[in-house]
Design a protein around this motif. Structure first.
Motif, short mmCIF file in Angstrom:
data_model
loop_
_atom_site.label_atom_id
_atom_site.label_comp_id
_atom_site.label_asym_id
_atom_site.label_seq_id
_atom_site.Cartn_x
_atom_site.Cartn_y
_atom_site.Cartn_z
N ASN A 277 0.48 -1.44 0.06
CA ASN A 277 -0.08 -0.09 -0.02
C ASN A 277 0.65 1.87 0.13
N LYS A 278 2.47 1.11 -0.18
CA LYS A 278 2.87 2.37 -0.65
C LYS A 278 3.31 2.73 -1.51
N ASP A 279 2.91 1.92 -3.06
CA ASP A 279 3.56 2.39 -4.31
C ASP A 279 2.03 3.51 -5.30
N GLU A 280 3.05 4.29 -5.04
CA GLU A 280 1.98 5.60 -6.17
C GLU A 280 2.30 4.75 -7.32
N SER A 281 2.75 4.25 -7.54
CA SER A 281 2.10 4.03 -9.23
C SER A 281 0.84 3.30 -9.76
N ALA A 282 0.55 2.40 -8.44
CA ALA A 282 -0.17 1.31 -8.15
C ALA A 282 -1.69 2.65 -8.41
N TYR A 283 -1.45 3.22 -7.55
CA TYR A 283 -2.98 4.27 -6.82
C TYR A 283 -3.43 5.16 -8.01
N VAL A 284 -2.25 5.68 -8.51
CA VAL A 284 -2.16 6.60 -10.06
C VAL A 284 -2.67 6.07 -10.64
N ASN A 285 -2.40 4.85 -11.38
CA ASN A 285 -2.72 4.10 -12.49
C ASN A 285 -4.61 3.48 -12.26
N ARG A 286 -4.56 3.27 -10.43
CA ARG A 286 -5.84 3.02 -11.13
C ARG A 286 -6.70 4.18 -10.23
N ALA A 287 -6.59 4.97 -10.26
CA ALA A 287 -7.31 6.60 -10.71
C ALA A 287 -7.32 6.70 -12.03
N ILE A 288 -6.53 6.65 -12.82
CA ILE A 288 -7.00 6.66 -13.98
C ILE A 288 -8.06 5.82 -14.41
N ALA A 289 -7.67 4.72 -14.16
CA ALA A 289 -8.76 3.70 -14.48
C ALA A 289 -9.80 4.20 -14.11
N ARG A 290 -10.39 4.45 -12.99
CA ARG A 290 -11.49 4.38 -12.14
C ARG A 290 -11.50 5.56 -13.21
N ALA A 291 -10.90 7.32 -13.62
CA ALA A 291 -11.78 8.37 -14.16
C ALA A 291 -12.17 7.41 -15.07
N VAL A 292 -12.15 6.80 -16.21
CA VAL A 292 -12.04 6.61 -17.69
C VAL A 292 -13.46 5.62 -17.69
N ILE A 293 -13.99 5.00 -16.10
CA ILE A 293 -14.90 4.32 -15.93
C ILE A 293 -16.21 5.27 -15.22
N LYS A 294 -15.38 6.50 -14.95
CA LYS A 294 -16.76 7.86 -14.32
C LYS A 294 -16.85 7.64 -12.89
N HIS B 192 3.80 14.65 -11.65
CA HIS B 192 2.75 14.19 -12.44
C HIS B 192 0.98 13.69 -12.06
N VAL B 193 1.47 13.29 -10.18
CA VAL B 193 0.48 13.02 -9.95
C VAL B 193 -0.69 14.14 -9.79
N TYR B 194 -0.26 15.09 -9.07
CA TYR B 194 -0.76 16.69 -9.35
C TYR B 194 -1.25 17.11 -10.90
N PHE B 195 -0.78 16.51 -11.74
CA PHE B 195 -1.55 16.97 -13.59
C PHE B 195 -2.48 16.43 -13.79
N ASN B 196 -2.50 14.74 -13.01
CA ASN B 196 -3.54 14.43 -13.81
C ASN B 196 -4.35 14.93 -13.12
N ARG B 197 -4.53 14.61 -11.59
CA ARG B 197 -5.92 14.59 -10.66
C ARG B 197 -5.73 16.59 -11.56
N GLY B 198 -5.23 16.86 -11.67
CA GLY B 198 -5.93 18.64 -12.32
C GLY B 198 -6.29 18.45 -13.82
N ASN B 199 -6.07 17.09 -14.11
CA ASN B 199 -7.00 16.94 -15.72
C ASN B 199 -8.13 16.24 -15.17
#
Length: 283
Positions: A170-187, A208-215
């Motif tokens: 539960n300390k892997d930043e990349s896993a959270y970011v990628n899951r966030a993007i996948a969740r965003a895609v499915i609304k 890049h995390v701030y950029f993605n959340r900004g998007n």
């Protein structure tokens, strides 16, 4: 010999050029006393790799393999160096040789990563699944399998595997970011925002995390939050032309026309500079 290697390891832990150089000197002293002493040989190879001396590191790993053809550390180290030298087939051969000594979830995952570099996502997925079968708590195998599902636009399957990856690490930043993007895609915006926030708490200096959340905030029409995130990301990574353009979009929506125009103009300048530098390097 053991004392030299122990002191060399302590120097290596510093991670700076002076420490690495001192470590190399100690490993070489140990090898002068006994050229077949594998711990010194392997650690010398890793220290050379850390210095960016990939060919010299490759030579030391090769000597270790010649001395002991069952030395997994030497095969695995040489595989990494081969990857760094863009010799993908040699890297694959070394991982295969290490697996003949003893297979493991880590080695299956490593071979899967090499397969991805070789554009073989089917072979990679086979290895990631084999890794999970050997160790169903090995988070990196779930993470890499999730990335393949993500690339194939199988977002729900990707999320399931990111869930498992995060469950075991539960300390892997990349896993959270990628899951966030996948969740965003499915609304699933709330889930995505939660994941971005968790990633920021783990790695607050990752632009890049701030950029993605900004998007995502832009997609939701929350322009002030979007502008704030782009601004935060740009403080960490000032020369990102796309982020400047996205912030300009948000500022425009907020009625801040002059600031928006300034951001657009700077984005164009940055893009022109990047294009110019690429043209120089390509010659």
């Amino acid at each position: 010999m053991e004392a030299y290697v122990s002191r060399g390891n302590a120097f290596l832990d510093y991670g700076n050029p002076e420490g690495i150089k001192a470590a190399q000197a100690d490993y070489e002293r140990a090898l002068l006393l006994k050229p077949t002493y594998l711990p010194a040989r392997i650690n010398l190879a890793y220290s050379l790799q850390m210095s960016g001396k990939f060919q010299q590191a490759w030579t030391q790993f090769t000597i270790a393999i010649q001395q002991d053809q069952l030395c997994q550390a030497a095969y695995e180290g040489r595989a990494i160096v081969n990857l760094q030298m863009s010799n993908l087939f040699a890297a694959l051969q070394d991982v295969n040789a290490s697996m003949k000594v003893k297979a493991s979830a880590e080695l299956h995952t490593n071979r899967g990563v090499v397969s991805l570099f070789m554009k073989d996502s089917t072979g990679a997925m086979h290895d990631f699944q084999a890794a999970i079968k050997l160790d169903n708590r090995y988070s990196l195998a779930y993470f890499n399998a999730a990335n393949i599902y993500f690339k194939n636009r199988q977002f729900r399957q990707a999320i399931e595997y990111y869930n498992r990856s995060i469950q075991f690490n539960n300390k892997d930043e990349s896993a959270y970011v990628n899951r966030a993007i996948a969740r965003a895609v499915i609304k699933d915006s709330s889930g995505a925002l939660s994941d971005f926030s968790k990633a920021i708490s783990i790695s607050p200096k990752s632009a890049h995390v701030y950029f993605n959340r900004g998007n995502l905030y832009s997609t939701l029409g929350e322009w002030q939050k979007a502008a704030d995130d782009f601004s935060h990301g740009l403080r960490l990574q000032p020369d990102d032309p796309l982020a400047h353009k996205r912030r300009a979009d948000a500022l425009g929506k907020l009625g801040m026309k002059e600031k928006a125009i300034a951001d657009y103009q700077y984005a164009v300048q940055l893009q022109a500079r990047i294009k110019f530098l690429k043209s120089i390097h390509s010659k």
